[in-house]
Design a protein around this motif. Structure first.
Motif, PDB file in Angstrom:
ATOM      1  N   ALA A 191       0.833  -1.216   0.000  1.00 46.81           N
ATOM      2  CA  ALA A 191       0.000   0.000   0.000  1.00 46.81           C
ATOM      3  C   ALA A 191       0.864   1.260   0.000  1.00 46.81           C
ATOM      4  CB  ALA A 191      -0.938   0.001   1.191  1.00 46.81           C
ATOM      5  N   ARG A 192       2.033   1.198   0.612  1.00 50.15           N
ATOM      6  CA  ARG A 192       2.903   2.391   0.710  1.00 50.15           C
ATOM      7  C   ARG A 192       3.407   2.877  -0.648  1.00 50.15           C
ATOM      8  NH1 ARG A 192       5.697  -1.936   2.337  1.00 50.15           N
ATOM      9  NH2 ARG A 192       7.656  -2.395   1.286  1.00 50.15           N
ATOM     10  N   MET A 193       3.339   2.008  -1.677  1.00 49.37           N
ATOM     11  CA  MET A 193       3.816   2.436  -2.993  1.00 49.37           C
ATOM     12  C   MET A 193       2.737   3.131  -3.816  1.00 49.37           C
ATOM     13  SD  MET A 193       4.077  -1.079  -5.230  1.00 49.37           S
ATOM     14  CE  MET A 193       4.411  -0.306  -6.789  1.00 49.37           C
ATOM     15  N   LEU A 194       1.499   3.111  -3.338  1.00 45.65           N
ATOM     16  CA  LEU A 194       0.390   3.701  -4.083  1.00 45.65           C
ATOM     17  C   LEU A 194       0.242   5.191  -3.781  1.00 45.65           C
ATOM     18  CD1 LEU A 194      -2.146   0.810  -3.587  1.00 45.65           C
ATOM     19  CD2 LEU A 194      -0.856   1.359  -5.653  1.00 45.65           C
ATOM     20  N   PRO A 195      -0.254   5.948  -4.731  1.00 38.60           N
ATOM     21  CA  PRO A 195      -0.411   7.388  -4.511  1.00 38.60           C
ATOM     22  C   PRO A 195      -1.535   7.715  -3.526  1.00 38.60           C
ATOM     23  CG  PRO A 195      -1.356   6.778  -6.617  1.00 38.60           C
ATOM     24  CD  PRO A 195      -0.681   5.553  -6.078  1.00 38.60           C
ATOM     25  N   GLN A 196      -1.438   8.868  -2.932  1.00 41.39           N
ATOM     26  CA  GLN A 196      -2.519   9.391  -2.094  1.00 41.39           C
ATOM     27  C   GLN A 196      -3.691   9.697  -3.015  1.00 41.39           C
ATOM     28  OE1 GLN A 196      -1.648  13.236  -0.480  1.00 41.39           O
ATOM     29  NE2 GLN A 196      -3.487  13.290   0.757  1.00 41.39           N
ATOM     30  N   VAL A 197      -4.885   9.345  -2.589  1.00 39.37           N
ATOM     31  CA  VAL A 197      -6.073   9.631  -3.397  1.00 39.37           C
ATOM     32  C   VAL A 197      -6.699  10.921  -2.885  1.00 39.37           C
ATOM     33  CG1 VAL A 197      -8.299   8.795  -4.191  1.00 39.37           C
ATOM     34  CG2 VAL A 197      -6.425   7.183  -3.836  1.00 39.37           C
ATOM     35  N   LYS A 198      -6.821  11.892  -3.797  1.00 40.98           N
ATOM     36  CA  LYS A 198      -7.359  13.209  -3.449  1.00 40.98           C
ATOM     37  C   LYS A 198      -8.640  13.485  -4.227  1.00 40.98           C
ATOM     38  CE  LYS A 198      -3.100  15.721  -2.530  1.00 40.98           C
ATOM     39  NZ  LYS A 198      -2.560  17.055  -2.754  1.00 40.98           N
ATOM     40  N   ASP A 199      -9.352  14.501  -3.786  1.00 40.52           N
ATOM     41  CA  ASP A 199     -10.527  14.979  -4.495  1.00 40.52           C
ATOM     42  C   ASP A 199     -10.088  15.540  -5.851  1.00 40.52           C
ATOM     43  OD1 ASP A 199     -13.501  15.795  -4.150  1.00 40.52           O
ATOM     44  OD2 ASP A 199     -12.512  17.606  -4.920  1.00 40.52           O
ATOM     45  N   CYS A 200     -10.959  15.441  -6.825  1.00 38.95           N
ATOM     46  CA  CYS A 200     -10.629  15.927  -8.181  1.00 38.95           C
ATOM     47  C   CYS A 200     -10.228  17.403  -8.193  1.00 38.95           C
ATOM     48  CB  CYS A 200     -11.814  15.723  -9.119  1.00 38.95           C
ATOM     49  SG  CYS A 200     -12.170  14.001  -9.444  1.00 38.95           S
ATOM     50  N   ALA A 201     -10.820  18.191  -7.320  1.00 39.83           N
ATOM     51  CA  ALA A 201     -10.559  19.632  -7.300  1.00 39.83           C
ATOM     52  C   ALA A 201      -9.479  20.019  -6.283  1.00 39.83           C
ATOM     53  CB  ALA A 201     -11.852  20.382  -6.992  1.00 39.83           C
ATOM     54  N   ASP A 202      -8.784  19.040  -5.728  1.00 43.68           N
ATOM     55  CA  ASP A 202      -7.767  19.298  -4.714  1.00 43.68           C
ATOM     56  C   ASP A 202      -6.511  19.918  -5.338  1.00 43.68           C
ATOM     57  OD1 ASP A 202      -6.380  19.266  -2.284  1.00 43.68           O
ATOM     58  OD2 ASP A 202      -7.102  17.264  -1.781  1.00 43.68           O
ATOM     59  N   ASP A 203      -5.615  20.364  -4.490  1.00 40.56           N
ATOM     60  CA  ASP A 203      -4.341  20.938  -4.912  1.00 40.56           C
ATOM     61  C   ASP A 203      -3.369  19.791  -5.198  1.00 40.56           C
ATOM     62  OD1 ASP A 203      -1.967  22.289  -5.280  1.00 40.56           O
ATOM     63  OD2 ASP A 203      -1.944  23.224  -3.313  1.00 40.56           O
ATOM     64  N   TYR A 204      -2.868  19.730  -6.402  1.00 37.40           N
ATOM     65  CA  TYR A 204      -1.924  18.691  -6.804  1.00 37.40           C
ATOM     66  C   TYR A 204      -0.509  19.225  -6.968  1.00 37.40           C
ATOM     67  CZ  TYR A 204      -5.669  15.342  -7.440  1.00 37.40           C
ATOM     68  OH  TYR A 204      -6.713  14.478  -7.209  1.00 37.40           O
ATOM     69  N   GLY A 205      -0.242  20.378  -6.424  1.00 38.40           N
ATOM     70  CA  GLY A 205       1.091  20.939  -6.478  1.00 38.40           C
ATOM     71  C   GLY A 205       1.337  21.752  -7.733  1.00 38.40           C
ATOM     72  N   ILE A 206       2.611  22.030  -7.984  1.00 37.68           N
ATOM     73  CA  ILE A 206       3.006  22.814  -9.153  1.00 37.68           C
ATOM     74  C   ILE A 206       4.040  22.033  -9.968  1.00 37.68           C
ATOM     75  CG2 ILE A 206       2.501  25.082  -8.183  1.00 37.68           C
ATOM     76  CD1 ILE A 206       5.441  25.309  -7.435  1.00 37.68           C
ATOM     77  N   THR A 207       4.068  22.301 -11.259  1.00 37.28           N
ATOM     78  CA  THR A 207       5.027  21.629 -12.131  1.00 37.28           C
ATOM     79  C   THR A 207       6.430  22.179 -11.894  1.00 37.28           C
ATOM     80  OG1 THR A 207       4.747  23.223 -13.923  1.00 37.28           O
ATOM     81  CG2 THR A 207       3.303  21.287 -13.951  1.00 37.28           C
ATOM     82  N   GLU A 208       7.378  21.379 -12.283  1.00 41.00           N
ATOM     83  CA  GLU A 208       8.765  21.832 -12.262  1.00 41.00           C
ATOM     84  C   GLU A 208       8.926  22.933 -13.310  1.00 41.00           C
ATOM     85  OE1 GLU A 208      11.812  20.704 -10.546  1.00 41.00           O
ATOM     86  OE2 GLU A 208      10.143  20.245  -9.212  1.00 41.00           O
ATOM     87  N   LYS A 209       9.590  23.985 -12.942  1.00 39.05           N
ATOM     88  CA  LYS A 209       9.794  25.118 -13.852  1.00 39.05           C
ATOM     89  C   LYS A 209      10.512  24.692 -15.133  1.00 39.05           C
ATOM     90  CE  LYS A 209      11.507  29.826 -13.943  1.00 39.05           C
ATOM     91  NZ  LYS A 209      12.134  30.902 -13.176  1.00 39.05           N
ATOM     92  N   SER A 210      11.402  23.723 -15.022  1.00 42.01           N
ATOM     93  CA  SER A 210      12.189  23.292 -16.181  1.00 42.01           C
ATOM     94  C   SER A 210      11.336  22.625 -17.267  1.00 42.01           C
ATOM     95  CB  SER A 210      13.282  22.317 -15.736  1.00 42.01           C
ATOM     96  OG  SER A 210      12.705  21.156 -15.159  1.00 42.01           O
ATOM     97  N   LEU A 211      10.152  22.145 -16.923  1.00 39.95           N
ATOM     98  CA  LEU A 211       9.304  21.464 -17.901  1.00 39.95           C
ATOM     99  C   LEU A 211       8.650  22.419 -18.905  1.00 39.95           C
ATOM    100  CD1 LEU A 211       7.511  18.875 -15.596  1.00 39.95           C
ATOM    101  CD2 LEU A 211       9.335  18.442 -17.250  1.00 39.95           C
ATOM    102  N   PHE A 212       8.148  23.549 -18.398  1.00 41.25           N
ATOM    103  CA  PHE A 212       7.387  24.454 -19.254  1.00 41.25           C
ATOM    104  C   PHE A 212       7.884  25.899 -19.215  1.00 41.25           C
ATOM    105  CE2 PHE A 212       4.439  21.120 -17.736  1.00 41.25           C
ATOM    106  CZ  PHE A 212       4.211  20.491 -18.957  1.00 41.25           C
ATOM    107  N   GLY A 213       8.990  26.127 -18.538  1.00 41.31           N
ATOM    108  CA  GLY A 213       9.539  27.468 -18.456  1.00 41.31           C
ATOM    109  C   GLY A 213       8.937  28.295 -17.327  1.00 41.31           C
ATOM    110  N   ALA A 214       7.963  27.739 -16.646  1.00 39.98           N
ATOM    111  CA  ALA A 214       7.320  28.409 -15.509  1.00 39.98           C
ATOM    112  C   ALA A 214       6.650  27.345 -14.647  1.00 39.98           C
ATOM    113  CB  ALA A 214       6.287  29.407 -15.984  1.00 39.98           C
ATOM    114  N   GLU A 215       6.457  27.683 -13.389  1.00 39.56           N
ATOM    115  CA  GLU A 215       5.714  26.777 -12.509  1.00 39.56           C
ATOM    116  C   GLU A 215       4.223  26.940 -12.800  1.00 39.56           C
ATOM    117  OE1 GLU A 215       7.044  28.038  -8.640  1.00 39.56           O
ATOM    118  OE2 GLU A 215       8.693  26.589  -8.683  1.00 39.56           O
ATOM    119  N   ILE A 216       3.545  25.817 -12.981  1.00 42.65           N
ATOM    120  CA  ILE A 216       2.113  25.840 -13.293  1.00 42.65           C
ATOM    121  C   ILE A 216       1.379  25.007 -12.260  1.00 42.65           C
ATOM    122  CG2 ILE A 216       0.359  25.271 -15.015  1.00 42.65           C
ATOM    123  CD1 ILE A 216       2.640  25.452 -17.121  1.00 42.65           C
ATOM    124  N   ARG A 217       0.305  25.552 -11.712  1.00 46.56           N
ATOM    125  CA  ARG A 217      -0.514  24.807 -10.750  1.00 46.56           C
ATOM    126  C   ARG A 217      -1.157  23.647 -11.419  1.00 46.56           C
ATOM    127  NH1 ARG A 217      -1.271  25.351  -6.395  1.00 46.56           N
ATOM    128  NH2 ARG A 217      -1.936  26.644  -4.772  1.00 46.56           N
TER     129      ARG A 217
END
Length: 68
Positions: A42-68
């Motif tokens: 079970a420890r290898m599985l992701p946390q299950v969140k609500d669809c509208a929850d905060d999922y963090g921000i992308t790495e800046k290196s991926l798109f040139g900016a951090e995106i929610r």
């Protein structure tokens, strides 16, 4: 989410988790019995969140900016 956030967030939503067939949609949690039968820790599985929850921000290196 894991890759987009550079490993900072290991999460999914219930609709995606249910597709694995080891997520109990009635209890809204990973099914410990099925995980044990299949030998999935079970420890290898992701946390299950609500669809509208905060999922963090992308790495800046991926798109040139951090995106929610």
């Amino acid at each position: 989410i894991w890759r987009l956030t550079g490993g900072k967030v290991h999460a999914t939503d219930a609709t995606n988790a249910s597709r694995t067939l080891v997520y109990n949609i009635e209890k809204n949690e990973w099914d410990d019995e099925l995980l044990a039968i299949l030998g999935i820790p079970a420890r290898m599985l992701p946390q299950v969140k609500d669809c509208a929850d905060d999922y963090g921000i992308t790495e800046k290196s991926l798109f040139g900016a951090e995106i929610r």
